[in-house]
Design an enzyme around this catalytic site. Structure first.
Site, PDB file in Angstrom:
ATOM      1  N   GLU A 255      -0.878  -3.767  13.193  1.00 31.57           N
ATOM      2  CA  GLU A 255      -1.679  -3.517  11.993  1.00 31.57           C
ATOM      3  C   GLU A 255      -3.120  -3.979  12.168  1.00 31.57           C
ATOM      4  O   GLU A 255      -4.046  -3.367  11.651  1.00 31.57           O
ATOM      5  CB  GLU A 255      -1.053  -4.237  10.797  1.00 31.57           C
ATOM      6  CG  GLU A 255      -1.841  -4.099   9.509  1.00 31.57           C
ATOM      7  CD  GLU A 255      -1.158  -4.757   8.322  1.00 31.57           C
ATOM      8  OE1 GLU A 255      -1.807  -4.888   7.276  1.00 31.57           O
ATOM      9  OE2 GLU A 255       0.017  -5.144   8.451  1.00 31.57           O
TER      10      GLU A 255
ATOM     11  N   SER B  57       0.834  -1.210   0.000  1.00 34.45           N
ATOM     12  CA  SER B  57       0.000   0.000   0.000  1.00 34.45           C
ATOM     13  C   SER B  57       0.866   1.256   0.000  1.00 34.45           C
ATOM     14  O   SER B  57       1.770   1.397   0.821  1.00 34.45           O
ATOM     15  CB  SER B  57      -0.913   0.003   1.221  1.00 34.45           C
ATOM     16  OG  SER B  57      -1.690  -1.171   1.267  1.00 34.45           O
TER      17      SER B  57
END
Length: 379
Positions: free
Chosen positions: A246, A163
């Site tokens: 995360e 990402s």
């Protein structure tokens, strides 16, 4: 669950009010479009720098490196305000959420002083280099190699679904640095500058036409010894700790908050609509309570942190994915303006990936069962 986390959050109205004023001022100064999944899809380097100037990046980190030494609940209050507003936080998101904590825990003093203050200021962005082409969810099947050379390392291989790599300055890259029969051994992490010779960053277009993910190819990329994060061979242990960061957070229950608020605004006084709103609120607050518990238990072992994070992500992302379809059905034919229609369309287009990124549902449930089976989930 202790009442402590809820009490601490409720005691932060002034901080939340400051964040809301800041967001209103930023919208007036440099307008942005509030976004679904803003932590992944909406980036503004200028906004990240402005946020850093407020002291709202690296809030819990040591003051020695520019952090604020605030509580985890203060940070959560700020993050919730940013995400529910759909603010463009994606540029610095990964650097703050998991890379910075990884450097603080495993890095050398030189690495901490080089990287942490720049992350705190909103000037340094990172991508995560874990997944690889053809490996699916098997994170241990790392083929990217790091070979020792005089003065450093030579890296060859590729990462995918990284990402924001096209706007990042560095990638924390998991490499196989030694041959071992144990797939979890012989792995190391490297802080690789993405402008280094031999690095190619290839954006991947998704269903909505945007390029949030990238493939990153390393062709004889040379990095010096200072690029190694922590001890050689500790990569797997480091990665599992980073994944716990995360998987647990506000993005697991408010990424689609704008869609939920649109549904509330357009709801009709019917039993069906009230049931949707009540079930949505109950589910969201349940996931939030589970996430708050992980913040309250600061000193639990890493295995327990990994288990709790997997629980939060599994329950949270399944909830969000289901809500997209339920909202789509509820709002069919009701959405009057193009801006609202674009918001709903964005949620529908992103829904398939919600339970994939950061660990698939199947991987998470394997972690959960393994942890419970070995006693990792027992009090």
């Amino acid at each position: 669950m202790s009442e402590r986390p809820v009490t601490e959050l409720a005691a932060l109205p002034h901080l939340r009010a400051r964040v809301r004023r800041f967001l209103a001022e930023e919208q007036a100064r440099a307008p942005y479009r509030p976004a679904i999944d803003a932590w992944l899809t909406s980036a503004s380097a200028e906004f990240s720098r402005a946020l850093g100037s407020q002291g709202w990046i690296g809030m819990t980190w040591p003051k020695e490196y520019g952090g604020g030494e605030c509580s985890a609940f203060e940070r959560l209050a700020v993050v919730e305000e940013l995400l529910t507003a759909g603010a463009p936080v994606a540029a610095h998101w990964f650097a703050e959420r998991q890379i910075g904590p990884g450097i603080l825990k495993n890095g050398t003093e030189r690495q901490k002083r080089a990287f942490i203050p720049e992350i705190v200021a909103g000037r340094l962005f990172f991508a995560v280099g874990m997944s690889e082409p053809g490996s699916g969810s098997d994170l241990a099947s790392v083929r990217t190699r790091a070979e020792r050379v005089p003065g450093g390392w030579r890296i060859n291989g590729a990462k995918v679904w990284s990402s924001g790599a096209h706007r990042a300055h560095y990638m924390l890259t998991l490499c196989r640095s030694a041959v071992s029969e144990d797939r979890h051994a012989g792995l190391s992490q490297f802080l690789v500058p993405l402008d280094a010779p031999g690095v190619q960053v290839r954006p991947i277009r998704s269903l909505d036409g945007e390029a949030e993910f990238c493939e990153v190819v390393f062709d004889d990329v040379l990095v010096d010894d200072d690029a190694l994060l922590g001890a050689e061979g500790d990569g797997w242990k480091q990665v599992t700790g980073e994944l716990a960061l995360e998987r647990n957070g506000a993005e697991r229950y408010v990424s689609l908050y704008l869609e939920t608020m649109m549904a509330a605004r357009l709801a009709r006084p019917t039993r069906r609509d009230h049931a949707y709103l009540g079930e949505t609120a109950a589910a969201m607050w349940s996931v939030r309570a589970l996430s708050l518990r992980t913040l309250a238990e600061e000193n639990r072992p890493q295995a327990r942190r990994e288990l709790d994070a997997a629980l939060v992500k599994d329950v949270g992302t399944v909830f969000e994915q289901r809500q997209v379809e339920r909202a789509r059905r509820l709002l069919a034919g009701r959405v009057p303006g193009e801006e609202d229609r674009a918001l709903l369309r964005s949620a529908v287009e992103h829904a398939p990936s919600i339970t994939l990124r950061g660990g698939t549902t199947e991987v998470l449930r394997t972690i959960i069962w393994s942890g419970l089976d070995t006693g990792g989930g027992r009090a």
